[in-house]
Design an enzyme around this catalytic site. Structure first.
Site, PDB file in Angstrom:
ATOM      1  N   THR A   1      -4.041  -9.274   0.903  1.00 40.38           N
ATOM      2  CA  THR A   1      -3.358  -9.290  -0.386  1.00 40.38           C
ATOM      3  C   THR A   1      -3.498 -10.668  -1.006  1.00 40.38           C
ATOM      4  O   THR A   1      -3.404 -11.686  -0.309  1.00 40.38           O
ATOM      5  CB  THR A   1      -1.864  -8.929  -0.258  1.00 40.38           C
ATOM      6  OG1 THR A   1      -1.218  -9.148  -1.516  1.00 40.38           O
ATOM      7  CG2 THR A   1      -1.160  -9.751   0.813  1.00 40.38           C
ATOM      8  N   SER A   2      -3.729 -10.688  -2.292  1.00 42.85           N
ATOM      9  CA  SER A   2      -3.903 -11.968  -2.995  1.00 42.85           C
ATOM     10  C   SER A   2      -2.577 -12.681  -3.201  1.00 42.85           C
ATOM     11  O   SER A   2      -2.551 -13.854  -3.566  1.00 42.85           O
ATOM     12  CB  SER A   2      -4.554 -11.720  -4.356  1.00 42.85           C
ATOM     13  OG  SER A   2      -3.693 -10.941  -5.176  1.00 42.85           O
TER      14      SER A   2
ATOM     15  N   ASN B   1       0.828  -1.205   0.000  1.00 43.60           N
ATOM     16  CA  ASN B   1       0.000   0.000   0.000  1.00 43.60           C
ATOM     17  C   ASN B   1       0.864   1.258   0.000  1.00 43.60           C
ATOM     18  O   ASN B   1       1.946   1.278   0.592  1.00 43.60           O
ATOM     19  CB  ASN B   1      -0.925   0.000   1.218  1.00 43.60           C
ATOM     20  CG  ASN B   1      -1.858  -1.204   1.223  1.00 43.60           C
ATOM     21  OD1 ASN B   1      -2.202  -1.728   0.167  1.00 43.60           O
ATOM     22  ND2 ASN B   1      -2.247  -1.660   2.396  1.00 43.60           N
TER      23      ASN B   1
ATOM     24  N   HIS C   1       5.806  -0.354  -2.878  1.00 43.21           N
ATOM     25  CA  HIS C   1       5.355   0.332  -4.088  1.00 43.21           C
ATOM     26  C   HIS C   1       5.379   1.849  -3.960  1.00 43.21           C
ATOM     27  O   HIS C   1       4.760   2.549  -4.764  1.00 43.21           O
ATOM     28  CB  HIS C   1       3.957  -0.159  -4.474  1.00 43.21           C
ATOM     29  CG  HIS C   1       3.929  -1.608  -4.841  1.00 43.21           C
ATOM     30  ND1 HIS C   1       2.788  -2.377  -4.826  1.00 43.21           N
ATOM     31  CD2 HIS C   1       4.938  -2.442  -5.234  1.00 43.21           C
ATOM     32  CE1 HIS C   1       3.081  -3.626  -5.195  1.00 43.21           C
ATOM     33  NE2 HIS C   1       4.375  -3.683  -5.436  1.00 43.21           N
TER      34      HIS C   1
ATOM     35  N   ASP D   1      -0.398   4.202   1.128  1.00 39.11           N
ATOM     36  CA  ASP D   1      -0.909   5.114   2.156  1.00 39.11           C
ATOM     37  C   ASP D   1      -0.031   5.068   3.397  1.00 39.11           C
ATOM     38  O   ASP D   1       0.913   4.273   3.478  1.00 39.11           O
ATOM     39  CB  ASP D   1      -2.368   4.759   2.505  1.00 39.11           C
ATOM     40  CG  ASP D   1      -2.505   3.321   3.020  1.00 39.11           C
ATOM     41  OD1 ASP D   1      -1.963   3.025   4.105  1.00 39.11           O
ATOM     42  OD2 ASP D   1      -3.144   2.495   2.340  1.00 39.11           O
TER      43      ASP D   1
END
EC number: 2.3.1.286
Length: 232
Positions: free
Chosen positions: A174-175, A91, A108, A93
């Site tokens: 999360t996948s 994430n 990321h 954020d």
């Protein structure tokens, strides 16, 4: 527990932030907020239409100030009392930090940072909009501090190191399908248990050694996993 805190690594994805009201970027049709991914999350998209890209992330950034950490974020932060915990998140954020987590690796990038388009190591804290004409000290345009498709993930090496050292792994929201982040789980010790928290898990116990699946959303699944951890 003894005085030496066990190393716990938590891998988090969009599912934990979604409960705070943050839209997951990717819709069911593959678009990100109505945009083709490559338009807003690739170096080519940036080159073709920097104004569109800046607007996209400016909206994401402004939304951050309207949301707050949820019980899952807060519960993870409190785990620092009992474990040597590192949070590795996909994430962008800052909800983990706002909840009180002090050791967070952002794979990321981060919405609340901007960086030079000339020197990727020149990064600034940034809470307002990034506009065309906002320049770094080298007079180059500032861009979002986000890892786009086709770009290297500079925090992968530190993340891999944390996973290889961990005695326990927790995966939340999360996948584990987006690479290279998805590969992290394969660096764990064979003996390290994995607590996988997701309401619709797409993983089986045959895929990962010592896997325990908790089919809950983050805010209810994380406390369940923590209860198992503290009483194991």
């Amino acid at each position: 527990m003894n005085n030496t805190k066990e190393k716990l690594v938590v891998l988090t994805g969009a599912g934990i932030s979604a409960e705070s009201g943050i839209n997951t970027f990717r819709d069911a049709n593959g678009l990100w907020e109505g945009h083709d991914i490559m338009e807003v999350a690739s170096p080519l998209g940036w080159k073709n239409n920097p104004e569109l890209v800046l607007d996209f992330y400016n909206k994401r950034r402004s939304q951050l100030f309207e949301v707050k950490p949820n019980p899952a974020h807060i519960a993870l932060a409190k785990l620092e009392n009992d474990f040597d915990i590192s949070v590795i998140t996909q994430n962008v954020d800052d909800l983990h930090e706002r909840a009180g987590s002090t050791n967070v690796i952002h794979l990321h990038g981060e919405l609340l940072k901007a960086r030079s388009s000339f020197d990727e190591d020149l990064v600034y804290d940034w809470k307002k909009d990034i506009c065309l004409g906002d320049l770094c000290e080298h007079n180059s345009q500032l861009r979002p501090h986000i890892v786009w498709f086709g770009e290297a993930v500079p925090m992968m090496e530190p993340a891999i190191e944390k996973v290889t050292e961990a005695g326990i792994i927790m995966v939340i929201g999360t996948s584990m399908q987006v690479y290279p982040a998805a590969s992290l789980i394969h660096y764990k010790k064979v003996t390290a248990p994995v607590y996988f928290i997701d309401p619709k898990p797409n993983i089986s116990e045959s895929e990962i050694p010592n896997l325990e699946i908790i089919t809950d959303k983050a805010s209810t699944g994380v406390p369940k996993a923590i209860s198992l951890l503290l009483h194991k």
